[in-house]
Design an enzyme around this catalytic site. Structure first.
Site, short mmCIF file in Angstrom:
data_model
loop_
_atom_site.label_atom_id
_atom_site.label_comp_id
_atom_site.label_asym_id
_atom_site.label_seq_id
_atom_site.Cartn_x
_atom_site.Cartn_y
_atom_site.Cartn_z
N ASN A 182 0.85 -1.20 0.00
CA ASN A 182 0.00 0.00 0.00
C ASN A 182 0.88 1.24 0.00
O ASN A 182 1.98 1.22 0.55
CB ASN A 182 -0.88 -0.01 1.26
CG ASN A 182 -1.79 1.21 1.34
OD1 ASN A 182 -2.38 1.63 0.34
ND2 ASN A 182 -1.89 1.79 2.53
N HIS A 215 0.94 5.30 1.17
CA HIS A 215 0.24 6.23 2.06
C HIS A 215 0.92 7.60 1.98
O HIS A 215 2.15 7.68 2.03
CB HIS A 215 0.26 5.70 3.49
CG HIS A 215 -0.56 6.53 4.42
ND1 HIS A 215 -1.94 6.44 4.46
CD2 HIS A 215 -0.22 7.48 5.32
CE1 HIS A 215 -2.40 7.31 5.34
NE2 HIS A 215 -1.37 7.95 5.88
N ASP A 246 -3.08 0.81 7.49
CA ASP A 246 -1.82 1.57 7.44
C ASP A 246 -0.80 1.08 8.47
O ASP A 246 -0.14 1.88 9.13
CB ASP A 246 -2.10 3.07 7.69
CG ASP A 246 -3.01 3.66 6.64
OD1 ASP A 246 -2.96 3.20 5.49
OD2 ASP A 246 -3.78 4.58 6.98
C1 GRF Z 1 -2.60 8.71 -2.81
O1 GRF Z 1 -2.27 9.87 -2.11
C2 GRF Z 1 -2.21 7.48 -2.02
O2 GRF Z 1 -1.06 7.64 -1.23
C3 GRF Z 1 -3.40 7.26 -1.13
O3 GRF Z 1 -4.51 7.63 -1.91
C4 GRF Z 1 -4.11 8.54 -2.94
C5 GRF Z 1 -4.50 7.94 -4.24
O4 GRF Z 1 -4.29 8.79 -5.32
N1 GRF Z 1 -3.44 5.92 -0.59
P1 GRF Z 1 -4.50 8.25 -6.79
O5 GRF Z 1 -5.89 7.62 -6.85
O6 GRF Z 1 -3.42 7.25 -7.08
O7 GRF Z 1 -4.41 9.46 -7.66
#
Ligand code: GRF
Length: 207
Positions: free
Chosen positions: A111, A113, A154
């Site tokens: 994942n 974050h 997370d």
């Molecule tokens: C990103 O900031 C990611 O870290 C978080 O959700 C957001 C997704 O953005 N988990 P995208 O859909 O890839 O533009």
């Protein structure tokens, strides 16, 4: 392209710019993998259009649309196995991954974050909320974290982190934009290493 190409499933709930960044790196032959499957928890999101443009099979799978949570997990599990998934990449996926799937793909789900975990993670910490919280806390640094997914939001072992200095007076939107730019570089780099077998997380470490 070398053999032993890995099959990736990407899970999204929204725009999917990280999904797109990974797909573009694959198309430039920077990652020895293919995205075989996109799963979206929501219909009508931009990531689904991106999948279509890149001829990637996509499915909307919303637990609420299934008769029971068992049926949902079975359907998800079948999809992943039909597409011979090696790794699952969460990219803006707002749902919990079912415990059974985490067990079946232990150490093979990652994942991204938009903050420096373990700070500013957990329930409710998504999208602009994260950046607002960082600014309100007066943090000097924020950044990006990529981690192995375990049974908690997370939480699993961190495999990559990149720091970014917070600017005086910047808005959550501005910060989000700068963090996202780092995400688009870091995620493909980590996926590349993952597919080369260079990232070996602790196995069977359910926390
Ligand atoms: C990103 O900031 C990611 O870290 C978080 O959700 C957001 C997704 O953005 N988990 P995208 O859909 O890839 O533009």
């Amino acid at each position: 392209m070398e053999s032993n190409i890995k099959n990736l499933a990407v899970f999204v709930s929204g725009t999917g710019t990280n999904f797109q960044a990974i797909q573009e790196a694959i198309e430039k032959d920077e990652i020895n993998a293919r995205i075989v499957l996109l799963i979206s928890s929501k219909p009508g999101v931009k990531a689904l259009d991106t999948a279509r443009e890149h001829h990637i099979d996509s499915f909307v799978m919303d637990e609420k649309e299934f008769a029971s949570s068992g049926e949902y997990v079975n359907a998800l599990s079948r999809k992943l196995s039909d597409y011979k998934t090696d790794y699952i990449l969460l990219a803006g996926y707002l749902k919990m991954i079912p415990v059974r799937i985490i067990g079946d793909y232990r150490g093979r789900i990652i994942n991204i974050h938009p903050a420096l975990l373990p700070k500013f993670g957990g329930k409710g910490m998504y999208g602009l909320n994260v950046h607002k919280a960082v600014l309100e806390a007066g943090e000097e640094y924020t950044g990006v974290t990529i981690h192995i997914v375990d049974e908690h939001y997370d939480h699993g072992p961190i495999i990559a982190q990149e720091k970014l200095k917070v600017r005086k007076g910047e808005t959550p939107e501005e910060l989000q934009k700068r963090v996202l730019k780092i995400e688009h570089q870091l995620y493909p780099r980590v996926v590349k290493e993952l597919c080369r077998g260079k990232i070996r997380p602790p196995r069977n470490k359910a926390v």
